[in-house]
Enzyme design. Structure first.
Site, PDB file in Angstrom:
ATOM      1  N   HIS A 173       0.816  -1.229   0.000  1.00  0.00           N
ATOM      2  CA  HIS A 173       0.000   0.000   0.000  1.00  0.00           C
ATOM      3  C   HIS A 173       0.842   1.268   0.000  1.00  0.00           C
ATOM      4  O   HIS A 173       0.313   2.364  -0.158  1.00  0.00           O
ATOM      5  CB  HIS A 173      -0.947   0.030   1.204  1.00  0.00           C
ATOM      6  CG  HIS A 173      -1.974  -1.044   1.166  1.00  0.00           C
ATOM      7  ND1 HIS A 173      -2.882  -1.164   0.130  1.00  0.00           N
ATOM      8  CD2 HIS A 173      -2.234  -2.081   2.009  1.00  0.00           C
ATOM      9  CE1 HIS A 173      -3.653  -2.214   0.340  1.00  0.00           C
ATOM     10  NE2 HIS A 173      -3.277  -2.794   1.476  1.00  0.00           N
ATOM     11  N   ASP A 207      -2.484 -10.569  -2.771  1.00  0.00           N
ATOM     12  CA  ASP A 207      -3.129 -10.150  -1.528  1.00  0.00           C
ATOM     13  C   ASP A 207      -4.602  -9.833  -1.820  1.00  0.00           C
ATOM     14  O   ASP A 207      -4.954  -9.467  -2.938  1.00  0.00           O
ATOM     15  CB  ASP A 207      -2.408  -8.906  -0.979  1.00  0.00           C
ATOM     16  CG  ASP A 207      -2.875  -8.509   0.404  1.00  0.00           C
ATOM     17  OD1 ASP A 207      -2.200  -8.886   1.385  1.00  0.00           O
ATOM     18  OD2 ASP A 207      -3.912  -7.814   0.523  1.00  0.00           O
ATOM     19  N   ASP A 296      -4.728 -13.120   3.086  1.00  0.00           N
ATOM     20  CA  ASP A 296      -6.012 -12.645   3.609  1.00  0.00           C
ATOM     21  C   ASP A 296      -7.177 -12.989   2.674  1.00  0.00           C
ATOM     22  O   ASP A 296      -8.308 -12.586   2.904  1.00  0.00           O
ATOM     23  CB  ASP A 296      -5.977 -11.138   3.925  1.00  0.00           C
ATOM     24  CG  ASP A 296      -5.221 -10.318   2.903  1.00  0.00           C
ATOM     25  OD1 ASP A 296      -4.803 -10.870   1.872  1.00  0.00           O
ATOM     26  OD2 ASP A 296      -5.042  -9.104   3.138  1.00  0.00           O
TER      27      ASP A 296
HETATM   28  C1  OKP Z   1      -3.231  -4.416   4.396  1.00  0.00           C
HETATM   29  B1  OKP Z   1      -2.835  -5.542   3.435  1.00  0.00           B
HETATM   30  C2  OKP Z   1     -10.578  -1.549   9.601  1.00  0.00           C
HETATM   31  C3  OKP Z   1     -10.063  -2.100   8.319  1.00  0.00           C
HETATM   32  C4  OKP Z   1      -8.792  -1.440   7.914  1.00  0.00           C
HETATM   33  C5  OKP Z   1      -6.872  -1.881   6.548  1.00  0.00           C
HETATM   34  C6  OKP Z   1      -6.466  -2.910   5.560  1.00  0.00           C
HETATM   35  C7  OKP Z   1      -5.009  -2.968   5.324  1.00  0.00           C
HETATM   36  C8  OKP Z   1      -4.699  -4.193   4.533  1.00  0.00           C
HETATM   37  N1  OKP Z   1     -11.401  -2.500  10.243  1.00  0.00           N
HETATM   38  N2  OKP Z   1      -8.178  -2.252   6.960  1.00  0.00           N
HETATM   39  O1  OKP Z   1      -3.277  -6.843   3.846  1.00  0.00           O
HETATM   40  O2  OKP Z   1      -3.231  -5.341   2.104  1.00  0.00           O
HETATM   41 ZN    ZN Z   2      -4.396  -7.376   2.298  1.00  0.00          ZN
END
Ligand code: OKP
Ligand code: ZN
Length: 354
Positions: A173, A207, A296
């Protein structure tokens, strides 16, 4: 990739001292999801495989390897914010560890210019609340980027055709000059910049979330491609990027390929998307691939919607292995904590044909 060779697994223990306490979900404080155990579980699962070899690099990457991707301003900010967090802690020894979190976000150049000169300029270097900075964050971030860098070096000097970098914090990100989404430096981008000496190549991001930072960094680069399979940004984080019509900048038409999938996608639709991505990687004449490996996407991940079964990860590995080109695997997300280990092992077994 038919390797009877050893797969180096790159690891740095410094990650564990970066451990923010909280994040926010609709204004509610919840435990920070990107926890050290994610990488410890993966390390354990990969080291028990007979064909892996754990390496803790003893040298740090040169700064030029980072500035090939990131602005000097971002590096200065990360380093000085970590120092600031350390000073705060020394002044308040009885307090919970300090994690500086941007809280003012400039929306136009005038606001940015003002905020930059302030002591709380963090919002000039972040697009969301999810990358807080503690006393040990800079060391963890440097260590994580170093693993991706050293993995690429091993490929380039012919030591191995496949290397796994146990990166934490993750990176996809983060862009040239901003952090966000648990990410601080873009590990996959740093590896890709090194691998570019081998010719054109592709970063393949599996991802669950779109890697907006990686896309942004290589948007106008015709020889470093980006292809991503992720949840539809109309319904999922990061919301502002990852759409199918984003295909590359004016100097690099076709160098970007997004494959957004519906919420609750399962094995069959996902594997068809992997076939498309693999075909794209081949069509672009790729000589190498960096796999941004997030876990994920699995059913057990409570923070996401895809419903992939465990068996899919070895199937993904097999499909990528058909490309028969060198590969750096960079660990990204995955919040069903223990699953990071078993799924990374399945992926790697698929890739190596074990
Ligand atoms: C990082 B990677 C709040 C949700 C916030 C942020 C996601 C970051 C993902 N409940 N989510 O796995 O791409
Ligand atoms: Zn992610």
């Amino acid at each position: 990739m038919k390797t009877n060779q050893i797969v180096p697994v790159m690891y740095d223990p410094n990650h564990s001292r970066h451990a923010p306490f909280f994040e926010y979900d609709r204004g509610k404080q919840i435990p920070y999801q990107e926890v050290p155990r994610r990488i410890e579980a993966t390390k354990e699962a990969l080291t028990v495989l007979s064909f892996t070899h754990l390496i803790h690099p003893c040298e740090l990457l040169p700064e030029t390897a980072i500035t090939a991707v990131h602005s000097k301003e971002l590096l200065n900010y990360l380093q000085s914010a970590s120092n600031q967090a350390r000073e705060w802690q020394e002044e308040h020894p009885e307090d919970q560890e300090c994690y500086l979190t941007p809280w003012i976000y400039p929306l136009n150049p005038a606001m940015r210019q003002g905020l930059l000169r302030s002591p709380d300029s963090g919002g000039c270097f972040a697009f969301d609340l999810y990358a807080p900075i503690g006393a040990n964050t800079w060391n963890a971030v440097l260590g994580s980027a170093n693993l991706a860098y050293q993995a690429a070096r091993l490929i380039i000097n012919g030591s191995a055709p496949v290397v796994y970098a146990l990166c934490r914090p993750p990176g996809h990100h983060t862009g040239a000059d901003y952090t966000g989404g648990y990410c601080y430096l873009n590990n996959a981008a740093i590896a890709a910049k090194q691998l570019a000496v081998l010719g054109p190549g592709t970063i393949f991001d599996i991802d669950y979330h779109h890697g907006n930072g990686t896309q942004d960094i290589f948007w106008n680069d015709p020889s470093i491609n980006y292809v991503s399979i992720h949840a539809d940004p109309r319904q999922e984080y990061p919301f502002f990027a990852g759409f199918a019509d984003e295909t590359g900048g004016e100097n690099a038409p076709g160098s970007n390929r997004n494959i957004p999938l519906p919420m609750y996608t399962g094995d069959e639709i996902y594997l068809a998307a992997v076939d498309q991505a693999v075909e794209y990687i081949r069509d672009r004449g790729s000589r190498w691939v960096v796999l941004s490996a997030g876990f994920d996407t699995c059913t057990d991940d409570q923070s996401t919607s895809f419903q992939l079964t465990d068996a899919v990860y070895s199937a993904i590995g097999k499909k990528i292995a058909m490309l028969n080109i060198p590969m750096v695997i960079v660990h990204e997300g995955g919040y069903a904590v223990e699953k990071n280990g078993s799924l990374a092992a399945r992926l790697l077994c698929g890739i190596t044909g074990v």
